[in-house]
Scaffold this active site. Structure first.
Site, PDB file in Angstrom:
ATOM      1  N   GLU A   1     -49.496  61.142  32.954  1.00  0.00           N
ATOM      2  CA  GLU A   1     -50.733  60.352  32.882  1.00  0.00           C
ATOM      3  C   GLU A   1     -51.716  61.022  31.941  1.00  0.00           C
ATOM      4  OE1 GLU A   1     -52.301  60.293  36.859  1.00  0.00           O
ATOM      5  OE2 GLU A   1     -51.074  58.578  37.440  1.00  0.00           O
TER       6      GLU A   1
ATOM      7  N   ARG B   1     -50.955  56.707  56.556  1.00  0.00           N
ATOM      8  CA  ARG B   1     -51.147  57.364  57.855  1.00  0.00           C
ATOM      9  C   ARG B   1     -52.632  57.401  58.167  1.00  0.00           C
ATOM     10  NH1 ARG B   1     -51.009  61.405  53.829  1.00  0.00           N
ATOM     11  NH2 ARG B   1     -53.019  62.489  53.789  1.00  0.00           N
TER      12      ARG B   1
HETATM   13  C1  MV4 Z   1     -55.256  63.552  38.303  1.00  0.00           C
HETATM   14  C2  MV4 Z   1     -56.399  64.233  37.833  1.00  0.00           C
HETATM   15  C3  MV4 Z   1     -56.870  63.907  36.591  1.00  0.00           C
HETATM   16  N1  MV4 Z   1     -56.232  62.980  35.841  1.00  0.00           N
HETATM   17  N2  MV4 Z   1     -54.675  62.627  37.531  1.00  0.00           N
HETATM   18  C4  MV4 Z   1     -54.779  66.006  42.360  1.00  0.00           C
HETATM   19  C5  MV4 Z   1     -54.059  65.608  43.609  1.00  0.00           C
HETATM   20  C6  MV4 Z   1     -53.082  64.581  43.201  1.00  0.00           C
HETATM   21  N3  MV4 Z   1     -52.986  63.544  44.197  1.00  0.00           N
HETATM   22  C7  MV4 Z   1     -53.592  64.052  41.902  1.00  0.00           C
HETATM   23  N4  MV4 Z   1     -54.647  64.929  41.468  1.00  0.00           N
HETATM   24  C8  MV4 Z   1     -55.276  64.729  40.288  1.00  0.00           C
HETATM   25  N5  MV4 Z   1     -54.726  63.803  39.498  1.00  0.00           N
HETATM   26  C9  MV4 Z   1     -55.167  62.369  36.334  1.00  0.00           C
HETATM   27  N6  MV4 Z   1     -54.553  61.442  35.560  1.00  0.00           N
HETATM   28  C10 MV4 Z   1     -56.980  65.170  38.654  1.00  0.00           C
HETATM   29  C11 MV4 Z   1     -56.412  65.442  39.875  1.00  0.00           C
HETATM   30  C12 MV4 Z   1     -57.081  66.452  40.634  1.00  0.00           C
HETATM   31  C13 MV4 Z   1     -57.714  66.156  41.820  1.00  0.00           C
HETATM   32  C14 MV4 Z   1     -57.717  64.882  42.344  1.00  0.00           C
HETATM   33  C15 MV4 Z   1     -58.345  64.621  43.532  1.00  0.00           C
HETATM   34  C16 MV4 Z   1     -58.981  65.641  44.204  1.00  0.00           C
HETATM   35  C17 MV4 Z   1     -58.996  66.892  43.702  1.00  0.00           C
HETATM   36  C18 MV4 Z   1     -58.358  67.184  42.499  1.00  0.00           C
HETATM   37  C19 MV4 Z   1     -58.402  68.470  41.995  1.00  0.00           C
HETATM   38  C20 MV4 Z   1     -57.775  68.753  40.857  1.00  0.00           C
HETATM   39  C21 MV4 Z   1     -57.097  67.734  40.175  1.00  0.00           C
END
Ligand code: MV4
Length: 457
Positions: free
Chosen positions: A200, A292
């Site tokens: 992504e 959940r």
């Molecule tokens: C991302 C992102 C930035 N861009 N996807 C972290 C957990 C996982 N479920 C997906 N995550 C992220 N995906 C894109 N395309 C940043 C994160 C992310 C994040 C997301 C939610 C809560 C905390 C986070 C901490 C670091 C990175």
């Protein structure tokens, strides 16, 4: 109607489910590992069955033992809580084949959302905004490069079977992309037995905002508003709140509609959560769905007055949701602080052991969900969360004052806890102003204002 259910979990969530059952006149069976023989859920349930030694793989993850306990006790249903078997499609399938109701969606819905590539595909088809990226599995380095070039760096490589941040790699150029792609594949194979990854566009420091939904078995789907879960450290949430400081009525309407469509797209029933990433310009993108009940569900309960666990039970009993969307009202502000047995001054190292003194806060607007009591021994085998403090008030400002008051009152001795760090965060100017994103905690730790041995100066 359920006469008796089994709770396939431990700790505060097992207690939360037992409490809901008691109020609904449903009898309960607790299963416990030998580490949890002297625990609140075991003692408050009507019956209890030991399912093995402390390691989860030998107890709370043992499907055969849990099903045996369910059959011996003649239960109608199993509530999986969160973690452990809560999103295990095979477990839901086994329950179905044994004629025991799994209190959750069907194995079809768990599978549809468990594969993050499939989930995004379903959402795209349902016209829900998803993060720009590969529209399928990325098979090799060459296609990874092609996709990254099209998206533009930075990109993020994620495991299709992942979620919650495991097996992710961020790449700022082609060299780190190739390394990250191979590392992510290896890690995904090891952690999930599935090396499939996807790519992504990487959004810099987004907010994590999720919508609570409730869906019954008759096609009715509601959303209960959002929770802002951006305050987290290494994918472990520390503080959750509702409403989100950045929410507007228009954004809530659009995100809420998207969340409801997401649930409908997979014919969902049960409580569920749709996670979105939200960028600086308030663009939102579907990230994943949790099938959940979540740790932070009380935040939503406090502002809507709806008991989410009771609704899960009623939905599983085949009842219709008793509200329409327009009847859902959001009142005031709620903040949850997770309390972990860990040392925030020492790299947040887990700190199991005996709780010699325990005196939780109380008073107007204060709720504590915890299985801890004075003398309780925190086993080293499980998650370090030992309590959740949920505070509600009319306004965010009042909720912050009340949170600080309650954290000050909270007395836990014998083990270190995350409370001092949470106090630091809740007192910080940017938090008070609602100016935070998913990079916030890392910035606070790197600023050196909170003493932490692990963070280099
Ligand atoms: C991302 C992102 C930035 N861009 N996807 C972290 C957990 C996982 N479920 C997906 N995550 C992220 N995906 C894109 N395309 C940043 C994160 C992310 C994040 C997301 C939610 C809560 C905390 C986070 C901490 C670091 C990175």
């Amino acid at each position: 109607m359920f006469n008796k259910i089994l709770i396939a979990n431990r700790g505060e969530i097992a207690l939360r489910v037992i409490r809901a059952c008691k109020e609904l006149g449903i009898k309960t069976v607790a299963v416990y590992s030998t580490a949890d023989a002297d625990s609140m859920p075991r003692h408050l349930a009507d019956e209890s069955v030991c399912i093995g030694p402390p390691p989860p793989s030998n107890s709370y993850l043992m499907i055969e033992r849990i099903i045996s306990a369910a059959e011996i006790c003649d239960v109608d249903a199993i509530h999986p809580g969160y973690g452990f078997l809560a999103e295990n499609a095979h477990f839901a399938e086994v329950c179905r084949s044994c004629n025991i109701k799994f209190i959750g969606p069907g194995p079809e819905q768990i599978n549809a959302m468990g594969d993050k590539v499939k989930a995004k595909e379903t959402m795209r088809k349902a016209k829900i905004p998803v993060t720009p990226g590969s529209e399928a599995d990325v098979p090799d380095e060459a296609s990874a490069k092609k996709i990254a070039k099209k998206l533009g760096f930075p990109v993020i490589i994620k495991a299709a079977a992942g979620g919650g941040g495991r097996g992710m790699r961020i790449a700022h150029n082609e060299a780190s992309l190739v390394r990250g792609f191979n590392a992510a594949k290896l890690e995904a194979e090891k952690a999930f037995g599935n090396a499939t990854v996807y790519i992504e566009k990487y959004l810099e420091n987004p907010r994590h905002i999720e919508f609570q939904i409730l869906a019954d078995e008759h096609g009715n789907v509601l959303h209960l508003g959002e929770r802002d879960c951006s305050i987290q450290r290494r994918h472990q949430k520390l503080i959750e709140e509702s409403p989100s400081p950045i929410m507007t009525p228009d954004l809530r309407k659009r995100m809420g509609d998207a969340a409801v469509s997401a649930a409908r797209a997979v014919n969902y029933s049960n409580a569920g959560t749709i996670e979105f990433l939200v960028d600086k310009n308030r663009n939102f993108y579907f990230m994943e769905m949790n099938t959940r009940v979540q740790v932070e569900h009380p935040v939503t309960e406090q502002i809507t007055g709806i008991d989410i666990v009771k609704q899960q039970l009623k939905i599983a009993m085949g009842e219709k949701l008793p509200y329409r969307q327009k009847e859902i009202q959001f009142r005031g502000h709620a903040i949850e602080c997770r309390v972990n047995a860990e040392n925030p001054h020492y790299n947040f190292a887990p700190c199991p052991g005996k709780v010699t003194q325990y005196c939780p806060p109380g008073g107007f607007g204060v709720r504590v969900d915890s299985h801890v009591f004075p003398g309780y021994v925190i086993p080293p085998n499980y998650d370090s969360m030992i309590a959740k403090l949920i505070v509600s008030a009319d306004t965010r400002t009042q909720a912050i004052s009340r949170t600080l008051r309650a954290l000050e009152e909270f007395q836990i001795e014998g083990v270190h806890t995350s409370i001092p760090f949470t106090q630091f965060v809740v007192n910080s100017r940017d938090f008070i102003e609602g100016k935070y994103d998913t990079g916030y905690i890392e910035n606070v730790l790197n600023s050196g204002q909170f003493h932490n041995s692990s963070v280099k100066a």
